[in-house]
Design an enzyme around this catalytic site. Sequence first.
Site, mmCIF file in Angstrom:
data_model
loop_
_atom_site.group_PDB
_atom_site.id
_atom_site.type_symbol
_atom_site.label_atom_id
_atom_site.label_comp_id
_atom_site.label_asym_id
_atom_site.label_seq_id
_atom_site.Cartn_x
_atom_site.Cartn_y
_atom_site.Cartn_z
ATOM 1 N N ASP A 185 105.989 -34.970 -13.708
ATOM 2 C CA ASP A 185 105.693 -34.203 -14.918
ATOM 3 C C ASP A 185 106.199 -32.772 -14.688
ATOM 4 O OD1 ASP A 185 104.855 -33.427 -17.410
ATOM 5 O OD2 ASP A 185 102.847 -34.272 -17.240
HETATM 6 C C1 BGC Z 1 103.408 -33.054 -20.378
HETATM 7 C C2 BGC Z 1 104.246 -34.305 -20.518
HETATM 8 C C3 BGC Z 1 105.518 -33.983 -21.240
HETATM 9 C C4 BGC Z 1 106.251 -32.907 -20.471
HETATM 10 C C5 BGC Z 1 107.600 -32.533 -21.057
HETATM 11 C C6 BGC Z 1 104.194 -31.885 -19.812
HETATM 12 O O1 BGC Z 1 103.489 -30.699 -19.893
HETATM 13 O O2 BGC Z 1 102.287 -33.341 -19.569
HETATM 14 O O3 BGC Z 1 103.499 -35.292 -21.199
HETATM 15 O O4 BGC Z 1 106.296 -35.133 -21.400
HETATM 16 O O5 BGC Z 1 105.446 -31.740 -20.442
HETATM 17 O O6 BGC Z 1 107.480 -31.803 -22.200
#
Ligand code: BGC
Length: 734
Positions: free
Chosen positions: A262
């Site tokens: 993530d």
């Molecule tokens: C979130 C993810 C997301 C990623 C990209 C993160 O902060 O937890 O779910 O896909 O950002 O935007």
Amino acid sequence: MLRLDAKAIEERIADLLAEMTLEEKVGQLTLSNGGGGHVPDWLRDAVRSGRTGAVLNEVDLDSVNELQRVAVEESRLGIPLLVGRDVIHGFRTVFPIPLGQAATWNPELVERGARIAALEAARCGVNWTFAPMIDIGRDPRWGRVAETLGEDPYLTSVLGAAMIRGFQGNDLHAPGSLAACAKHFAGYGASEAGKDYNTTNIPENELRNVHLRPFRAAVEADVATLMTSFSDIDGVPATANEFLVDEVLRGEWDFDGFVVSDWDSVSQLAVHGLTENDRESAFQAARAGVDMEMASTTYAHHLADLVEEGRIGPPHLDHMVANVLRIKFRVGLFSRPYVDPDIFPAFGCSDHLDAAREAARQSMVLLQNREHALPLRSDEFRSIAVIGPMASEPYEQLGTWIFDGDQALSRTPVQSLRERLRGRVDVRHARGLETTRSRDRDGFDEALHLAHASDVVVAIVGEESILSGEAHCRSDIGLPGAQAELVKELAGAGKPLILVVMAGRPLVLGDLPGHVQAIVYAWHPGSMAGPALTDILLGEVSPSGRLPVSMPRTGGQIPIYYAHKNTGRPPTPETFVHIDEIDAGAPQLSIGNTSFHLDVEPSPAWPFGFGLGYGDVRYRAVSCPTPELKMGESLEVIAEVTNHGPYPVDEVVQVYVRDLVGSVTRPVRELVAFRRVHIEPGEVTHVTFHIPSDDLAFHGRDMKRRVEPGRYHLWVGGSAAATLQTEFELIADE
Ligand code: BGC
């Protein structure tokens, strides 16, 4: 279009790996943030030199095609880019939030929503979406419950797989298909106290039987990628968790796509206190099997050194790169790196809006309908007061995660009711409160005046989109601001009062149900909130949404979910004592020893699976013609359901089972099958299910997946509180 078979793909990967430098390999494992509408020099250089193999958050088609051109024509090996984006519940056309889509209990509709989102996103050059989110949502304080498919592993598995089919299409290689990404692996939904990014403590049995189940289903549905979670699980953050990624995902499930971290979750390993520095974070994440790093740059800076030092073996690195390249081949990027927007349907075309309207209609849950207040019969009234801070909010009705949503496509309830009732009924509107959070009662007078002067009142309240979603958690999940007061004062006008709640989570409604005739729980319905709600209020369709979560009576009940364990001391109506019933006169040592809170009934306000329609559906009989189920075979279940009401309905027929004795304790009920059926007025219908014995499997004390022989109870009905019961026996192999 050149399409390679699996063997040819592996050969091409081997050829590429043989040619790649260490830096180019690490580049394929690096996911960089895009320039948001232009190509910055640093990114152009990184792509040209092979230092980045994937980009996120670039949805300007010219920029994407230019980046692909640099990758294909100017980089040494010409490897095209993955272009990722959070396409969570629609793109320009916005569908209901995932929790709302889960309330449709309709896999085909969910699949169609994802397909449309994929087509609109692909038009902008996106080829990879960070969806579906299949974390289990058992804590509505957690803002990301809006993104979940609810509390249940089976429903989440079925709908998550449907989303994957929608995003990836029948053919991942075809234009318009996006690589999906099942997230967040794993256990994120168990963040303590419903506070985002918080620690999770999930024993392995619970992890496997509840949280991992939808991910296993996603892998079986051929999901291309997985994302690790931010959270720390039992002392090891998911992004460094070898057990999860290496042992379970790769070892037990044979996943051959790639795993992405993530956002910054690799560099955050140091913040967790697991590692001392970025180099160690890169080492631990790579060792666990996280193939690609999102946003932070620990791989870019340290992975090559770690390989040269011998801490990460070259075959391990090659394996990581191969996982990424494999998906690039499967998505068809090598044969078709550029996007021609004209082959895709227009954004927000009528087909897409119709699908969004249907999804919104089926997502709305009718929780209460006293005195048949709904549907509104427009020939019986002349004026309607539509009150509340969510009634006319083109942006807020879209919900969380709508980076690319076009609020110009939104149709609000006030607009739609006016259009539909023009010339017949006077539709008046007042906000009552500036926002859902507002405590300023200045707008009450106008709202109350309209309520008194109108024949019917529809109060549309809830939460703005900012109150749910990532990092937007609440400790008190009542209606925010002075909305509950507003609704109660509206009730004082003595008119039929319909409460509509648009929110990103199940809210605690307290005593409000006693003040209103009907309650429609609409979640955040997306672009077509207005037409869908109007269809329901005016009876053009019967509501058919069903709760994908239990609605708590109080915040203190959380977590409350239907598939809980029995405990050794379950409460019964006879043993439950409310605090008000304790005899004041006589000192008492004890008022019993069962599992309940003294100040609230043990049940939820509305159970999982619940939802009313305008018909009168009755479950008459359930039978298992052969109540002995052999291992490897399917149990036949037949339910008789009738509609005694005057409206045609879509009923969601649900089957729950209880494994009476297990080698580990089993939930009091588990959903094992469901189906939406259309029932005409007066119709008697027989719904047949075939439940494979394997669907009764769970992980035992040895953590192995098994199906255990023995007696089961089975219920069929319209919610997890169904009472129509039979039983069957699962027979051991000879
Ligand atoms: C979130 C993810 C997301 C990623 C990209 C993160 O902060 O937890 O779910 O896909 O950002 O935007």
